[in-house]
Design an enzyme around this catalytic site. Sequence first.
Site, mmCIF file in Angstrom:
data_model
loop_
_atom_site.group_PDB
_atom_site.id
_atom_site.type_symbol
_atom_site.label_atom_id
_atom_site.label_comp_id
_atom_site.label_asym_id
_atom_site.label_seq_id
_atom_site.Cartn_x
_atom_site.Cartn_y
_atom_site.Cartn_z
ATOM 1 N NE ARG A 126 -10.850 -10.092 -1.978
ATOM 2 C CZ ARG A 126 -11.231 -9.201 -2.877
ATOM 3 N NH1 ARG A 126 -11.625 -9.581 -4.077
ATOM 4 N NH2 ARG A 126 -11.231 -7.912 -2.597
ATOM 5 C CE LYS A 153 -3.935 -1.845 2.645
ATOM 6 N NZ LYS A 153 -4.968 -1.703 1.612
HETATM 7 N N1 BES Z 1 -8.148 -3.862 4.409
HETATM 8 C C1 BES Z 1 -8.299 -3.446 3.069
HETATM 9 C C2 BES Z 1 -9.599 -2.699 2.808
HETATM 10 C C3 BES Z 1 -9.718 -1.352 3.461
HETATM 11 C C4 BES Z 1 -9.227 -0.223 2.835
HETATM 12 C C5 BES Z 1 -10.336 -1.214 4.682
HETATM 13 C C6 BES Z 1 -9.340 1.019 3.425
HETATM 14 C C7 BES Z 1 -10.456 0.029 5.268
HETATM 15 C C8 BES Z 1 -9.966 1.142 4.653
HETATM 16 C C9 BES Z 1 -8.267 -4.665 2.160
HETATM 17 O O1 BES Z 1 -7.441 -5.692 2.573
HETATM 18 C C10 BES Z 1 -7.745 -4.210 0.836
HETATM 19 O O2 BES Z 1 -6.619 -3.821 0.783
HETATM 20 N N2 BES Z 1 -8.588 -4.262 -0.184
HETATM 21 C C11 BES Z 1 -8.224 -3.828 -1.479
HETATM 22 C C12 BES Z 1 -8.774 -4.824 -2.454
HETATM 23 C C13 BES Z 1 -8.293 -4.625 -3.850
HETATM 24 C C14 BES Z 1 -6.818 -4.929 -3.943
HETATM 25 C C15 BES Z 1 -9.096 -5.513 -4.766
HETATM 26 C C16 BES Z 1 -8.811 -2.449 -1.704
HETATM 27 O O3 BES Z 1 -9.932 -2.190 -1.243
HETATM 28 O O4 BES Z 1 -8.147 -1.625 -2.293
HETATM 29 MN MN MN Z 2 -5.456 -5.458 1.918
#
Ligand code: BES
Ligand code: MN
Length: 498
Positions: free
Chosen positions: A349, A275
């Site tokens: 997931r 990230k």
């Molecule tokens: N934990 C994150 C989702 C999230 C993002 C929760 C911001 C709270 C605030 C999750 O693991 C994630 O990174 N999801 C990705 C999925 C994508 C790579 C398909 C996302 O939402 O960007």
């Molecule tokens: Mn994630």
Amino acid sequence: MRLRPGFIMGEYMQFHFASAAPNQVRFVARLVNQNDTPDDLDAAAVDGAKAARFAGRTGQVFEHFAMNDGLLARIALAGTGEVDADTRLRNVERAGAALVAKYIASGETDMVLDLGHADLSGEEAAAAIFGARLRSWRFDEYRTKLAADKRVSLTAIHVINAPAGTQEAWARASAVAEGVEFTKHLVTLPANILYPESFVAKCEEAFAGTGAKITVLDEPAMEKLGMGALLGVGQGSVRASRLLAIEWQGGVEGDAPTAFVGKGVTFDTGGISLKPPPGMEDMKWDMGGAGAVAGGMLALVKRKAKANIVAIMGLVENMPDGNAQRPGDVVTTMSGQTVEVLNTDAEGRLVLCDALHWTQETYSPARIVDFATLTGAMIIALGHDHAGVFSNDDALADQLLRAGTSTGDKLWRLPIGPAYDKLIDSPIADIKNVGPRPAGSITAAQFLGRFIKKGTPWAHCDIAGTVWSDKPGPTHEKGATGWGARLIDRMIADNFEG
Ligand code: BES
Ligand code: MN
Ligand code: ZN
């Protein structure tokens, strides 16, 4: 009577029920319904309230000073809104909360809360105390230099003139408050303190002596079971992964339990699909689903719910290192289905699919509800006021939606269905862990649905937008909201306790 023995996470507000106000009272608070000026107020107070535009609306607080038993006392009036509002209980709760928000660091140490006004029922009076209790939670453990005038001063509330039934209702509500506080505590802790093993230890401490049964799977146990997806997420971290299960048998022996499953990513860097730095610290609360499940379960267990319930939490840390999984890796889940990991940041997931499969194999639950901070797309869709719910069962979805409305942990239903399946079909494995940008929250839910056995009612709650708040809310300080614990408690209470 001291109502509240020290809580495991530290001392918050103490509540005492008294038949009369303690001597030398300097601070009295009471509740006032909308447009219902108390007839025992002196003329100056009536004028003052009017000048301050105090009308008893929900959450309004008006203070004045008046003689009380020969002493000059601070008198606070908290508005509860209209008596016949559909949301009466929550409005009264907000009134109790508003008093604490205003006075917790005011310098006052003791508040007399006079509940003999506003036509409160016992249940409503308990709701006012509940609101006060929830709003008093804060986490100052790591502040060694907090200025004296910012520190909590108000530590005791003396409840007087409580209507009949208040203490019975409070006995139940205080168990729920303990659950909400546990959720807030877990969500607040930073990831160097809270990681899979210490999450387990916190739960072992919280549930000790309650009669709940705790089972912990370590990595070798999960390996043996074939949980390649969950283990793949944790393999780049020095922190060992865990699967935690808590069982409560409060219902008829042999009745299939309700299962709650939580995503417990104690920190989500994104892994190799790292990230960007801004805001990454938020990912300490990527265990908010597991936090909600742990707190909801604590509420149910503490009030000895008459239902069979299991809580399952998949606990991992998602880190990038030489052993981390790579984009493109294919993992085999416990269900036997294979997953192409195209993005290591879509890790929730992967954790949940093995936790969900294990839950079904182990408990044959009557229904499953999972909670997860699963997708940023959920925040784009719904913001921070509602969490999303996805379900293969209309009755289960409605039970959750109703519990959300009555507790304030609100949900909004979104669709799933076979039409979305082709978005997550993989060219090399059975399924890929990310779809295209559109419908990101739905394809995540659709992924989870592939691990639910035919005929099992299941709902998935994407709570990415609701577990943390940058500003204070009615029943929380800024930070952890405690979202989910009350929802879980209420959903069981209203539907599965005889
Ligand atoms: N934990 C994150 C989702 C999230 C993002 C929760 C911001 C709270 C605030 C999750 O693991 C994630 O990174 N999801 C990705 C999925 C994508 C790579 C398909 C996302 O939402 O960007
Ligand atoms: Mn994630
Ligand atoms: Zn995540």
